[in-house]
Design an enzyme around this catalytic site. Structure first.
Site, short mmCIF file in Angstrom:
data_model
loop_
_atom_site.label_atom_id
_atom_site.label_comp_id
_atom_site.label_asym_id
_atom_site.label_seq_id
_atom_site.Cartn_x
_atom_site.Cartn_y
_atom_site.Cartn_z
N ARG A 115 0.94 -1.16 0.00
CA ARG A 115 0.12 0.19 -0.02
C ARG A 115 0.82 1.29 -0.09
O ARG A 115 1.91 1.12 0.82
CB ARG A 115 -0.83 0.01 1.20
CG ARG A 115 -1.83 -1.01 1.17
CD ARG A 115 -3.05 -0.86 0.23
NE ARG A 115 -4.09 -1.76 -0.14
CZ ARG A 115 -4.27 -2.53 -0.86
NH1 ARG A 115 -3.06 -2.64 -1.74
NH2 ARG A 115 -5.19 -3.35 -0.82
N HIS A 155 0.89 -0.16 -10.26
CA HIS A 155 0.13 -0.96 -9.77
C HIS A 155 -0.35 -2.26 -10.28
O HIS A 155 -1.55 -2.66 -10.82
CB HIS A 155 -1.52 -0.47 -9.27
CG HIS A 155 -1.98 -0.78 -8.04
ND1 HIS A 155 -2.66 0.01 -7.35
CD2 HIS A 155 -2.17 -1.97 -7.72
CE1 HIS A 155 -3.27 -0.74 -6.32
NE2 HIS A 155 -2.88 -2.10 -6.42
#
Length: 310
Positions: A225, A273
């Site tokens: 994250r 990502h």
């Protein structure tokens, strides 16, 4: 009687998930009415992405569970209207994808591949890396993804330390926990992999003080994250040479803005990502099994602990 399942995610996801979900539910023996639009009071299960239009769960008076399509639940776990069980996504495809990405980038940095990939300038750079057994790697987070990556790196011969908030015992992994364990885990980490969930306790976990604990020249690999890292502190550590490189797949704002300093920094690799993604075929099997369990009054898989936030 068919169970009513609401698919609550971005509309484009429906085209990729409809067929796999129907197939998986059929194989699980679940007669289902699956739709993107159902009367809230008739919904039995919600297949959910936190960025969907559904943010108020109050109208879903008979729903038995919310089944998250993502591994991360930080954007839904604190929703005060959500009072039914919430299951996070843990599936083979997501785990395998993360393991491949992490081991690939750890090996890239361990072997010093960038010097040869980018250094095609006629200079004969012969440097011999240590063997994996002599390269300490630390994995922060020993949930399903962290454990799989730690075990894969150990299988390649790396000396792996794992850290988690609560004690774990994984054969072949030096498992640490608590604040003192975190300091010890960081002090030995020539390569540091971040796979923690995002909670109030883990936000900005890598701050100035903790970055200073890393060995000089350490490499950070973050597919977990973005907010686990204090960005300003990391940029300072990179500029000072204390952190040798950071390979980052997740960020506070995504897509990463074009003017963000990470893009131009010579010691940073940005990936968009892509470390792992929920695959419809394998994710559908997990969802179907949880719905089968719900109908059989068996315990759900991968339930989120509201107190810990994951």
């Amino acid at each position: 009687m068919a169970v009513n399942i609401l698919f609550a995610a971005h509309p484009e996801r429906w085209d990729t998930y409809q067929a796999p979900l129907e197939t998986a539910l059929s194989k699980a023996g679940v007669a289902a009415r699956l739709s993107t639009s159902l009367p809230a009071e008739e919904v039995d299960y919600i297949v959910y992405a936190p960025n969907s239009e559904v943010q108020d769960f109050t109208p879903f008076t008979r729903a038995r569970a919310v089944l998250n399509l993502w591994a991360g639940v930080e954007d839904v776990v604190g929703n005060p209207t959500l009072r039914i069980p919430l299951a996070r996504m843990v599936d083979h495809g997501l785990t395998q994808g993360m393991m491949e990405w992490v081991t690939g980038h750890v090996l890239r940095h361990h072997l010093g591949m960038d010097a040869h990939i980018h250094g095609q300038d006629g200079v004969w750079r012969k440097t011999i890396p240590p063997l994996a057994q002599d390269r300490p790697v630390t994995v922060l987070g020993l949930g399903a993804l962290g454990r799989a990556c730690a075990e894969a790196l150990r299988a390649l011969g790396f000396a792996v330390t794992g850290w988690s908030r609560s004690p774990k015992d994984i054969p072949g992994i030096n498992c640490l926990a608590g604040d003192a364990g975190l300091r010890d885990a960081l002090r030995t980490a020539e390569i540091l992999v971040l796979l923690l969930p995002l909670t109030a306790q883990t936000e900005n976990l890598l701050n100035t003080a903790r970055l200073a604990l890393l060995p000089r020249g350490a490499v950070i690999v973050n597919p977990g994250r973005g907010p686990l890292i204090d960005d300003d502190a990391l940029l300072d550590a990179l500029d000072a040479g204390h952190v040798g490189h950071a390979t980052l797949d997740v960020f506070r704002v995504e897509p990463l803005p074009p003017d963000h300093p990470y893009w131009a920094h010579p010691r940073v690799t940005v990936t968009p990502h892509i470390a792992s993604e929920t695959r419809p075929d394998t994710a559908a099997q997990v969802i179907a099994e949880n719905i089968r369990r719900g109908e059989a009054r068996e315990p759900f898989l991968h339930l989120v602990d509201r107190k810990t936030g994951y």
